[in-house]
Design an enzyme around this catalytic site. Sequence first.
Site, PDB file in Angstrom:
ATOM      1  N   ARG A 119      12.868 -23.443  35.351  1.00  0.00           N
ATOM      2  CA  ARG A 119      12.664 -22.666  34.122  1.00  0.00           C
ATOM      3  C   ARG A 119      13.079 -23.478  32.894  1.00  0.00           C
ATOM      4  NH1 ARG A 119      14.767 -16.722  34.889  1.00  0.00           N
ATOM      5  NH2 ARG A 119      13.661 -16.504  32.921  1.00  0.00           N
ATOM      6  N   ASP A 320      10.116  -7.330  30.482  1.00  0.00           N
ATOM      7  CA  ASP A 320      10.477  -7.290  31.911  1.00  0.00           C
ATOM      8  C   ASP A 320       9.800  -6.130  32.646  1.00  0.00           C
ATOM      9  OD1 ASP A 320      12.030  -9.507  31.534  1.00  0.00           O
ATOM     10  OD2 ASP A 320      13.924  -8.419  31.415  1.00  0.00           O
TER      11      ASP A 320
HETATM   12  C1  S3P Z   1      17.193 -11.342  28.618  1.00  0.00           C
HETATM   13  C2  S3P Z   1      16.160 -11.692  27.798  1.00  0.00           C
HETATM   14  C3  S3P Z   1      14.760 -11.784  28.231  1.00  0.00           C
HETATM   15  C4  S3P Z   1      14.540 -11.062  29.541  1.00  0.00           C
HETATM   16  C5  S3P Z   1      15.605 -11.372  30.549  1.00  0.00           C
HETATM   17  C6  S3P Z   1      16.967 -10.974  30.023  1.00  0.00           C
HETATM   18  C7  S3P Z   1      18.555 -11.296  28.077  1.00  0.00           C
HETATM   19  O1  S3P Z   1      14.436 -13.157  28.422  1.00  0.00           O
HETATM   20  O2  S3P Z   1      13.265 -11.361  30.059  1.00  0.00           O
HETATM   21  O3  S3P Z   1      15.345 -10.697  31.750  1.00  0.00           O
HETATM   22  O4  S3P Z   1      19.456 -10.738  28.707  1.00  0.00           O
HETATM   23  O5  S3P Z   1      18.763 -11.835  26.983  1.00  0.00           O
HETATM   24  P1  S3P Z   1      13.985 -14.092  27.199  1.00  0.00           P
HETATM   25  O6  S3P Z   1      15.078 -14.187  26.238  1.00  0.00           O
HETATM   26  O7  S3P Z   1      13.662 -15.414  27.816  1.00  0.00           O
HETATM   27  O8  S3P Z   1      12.769 -13.407  26.633  1.00  0.00           O
END
Ligand code: S3P
Length: 434
Positions: A119, A320
């Site tokens: 990732r 999500d």
């Molecule tokens: C999250 C942010 C989101 C989300 C992840 C949790 C967080 O990701 O998809 O499951 O806790 O800040 P991104 O910041 O990459 O969009």
Amino acid sequence: MKFTRCKSLRGEITVPGDKSISHRSVMFGSIAKGTTEIRNYLQGADCLSTIACFRSMGVEIENHGEVVTVRGKGMRGLRKPDAVLDCGNSGTTTRLISGILAAQDFEATLTGDASIQKRPTKRIIEPLSLMGADIRSIPGNGCAPLKIRGQKLHGISYVSPVASAQVKSAILLAGLYAGGETRVTEPYLSRNHSEILLRCFGADVRTELEDAGASSRATAVIRPAAELYGSRVDVPGDISSAAFFICAALMLPGSEVLIRNVGTNPTRAGILKAARAMGGDITLYNERTDSGEPAADLLVKSSALHGTVIEGADIPTLIDELPAIAAMACFAEGETVIRDAAELKVKESNRIAVMAENLTAMGADVTETDDGLIIRGGKPLHGAVIDSHMDHRIAMTFAAAALCAEGETEILGAECVNISYPEFYRDLEKLKTF
Ligand code: S3P
């Protein structure tokens, strides 16, 4: 694990604590002065990875399940970990912890499982480096493992190309330690749990919203802090975990499910808006605010659904939940278009490809696009062998879809739900009627 059709979902459940807020409560509690008491902390593997990382930096954390107590070390009290920090499957742990490590007076290496090592972390390496951080991807491909040598940081004004709460939060955490103000602008407002919770811990952080025509850019602004102070945190239930029950109840005729204590922060509650736009019957009761976060009980009743378009500023508010929404769209009349969601490709799996592959296997009429999916609803689904790709939200989405499909569905790697919802199958079982 194998699943078959059921008649409806009926009854009442409480979903586990919010994953994003759980991570943050332990992180902020660890660098605060004094004790932080967290109620309803999510006991999923991701949040346990966060606890393990901070324990290995000398923080005393008692995990009694219902209550987690963090004996904070203060802003400068973490110690060099004795081993490589293992973030497991957790992107939130990897990215947020990097913002804290960037400013410590020691060097640390962090890594995670096979998915984490694929990732992107360039998105945090770039802004943190602009702040003066010494952080690099050891394999040199912009992914973990990362080596971070703590430095003296300075504030920046950063315009992020993506609406990502993980990117924003990593920069804000580094900004707590930086000289001067730090600003992060994102194309759309992403989840603001860091901003809300940091304020509870005494930080000076605010949000500026620009709402000019097509633009809805949001800027989070943080001032450096001398100290944060321990706080009590009541974690609401995770709307991302509730999503599977919301979608399953809406699509299964005769269903009626009450989901208690669900976080309804507007930066997370896009699924409610999208489901209602599709004709979904969802009513909120007992609306309240705990630790700065809104929550409510949700009553969800099966509904005649129709297609919709999901795009733009709404995407970060349901990012999500898009797998569950895409499955639900198969039971809606007409076409559902999901666009502006290219971020789905860099989640625990490539969720655009994996959703298209698995929905197609179940007989759905679905087209994969560059930044989303087009689903033409109304074709009945049939059971299939589903590869979860060890992505917890994919496994839960298809366990829900299988309830409305003819025949048997087998989910490979079904146990990966332990990342965010260890009791998911038990809770689903409780609601089934035949
Ligand atoms: C999250 C942010 C989101 C989300 C992840 C949790 C967080 O990701 O998809 O499951 O806790 O800040 P991104 O910041 O990459 O969009």
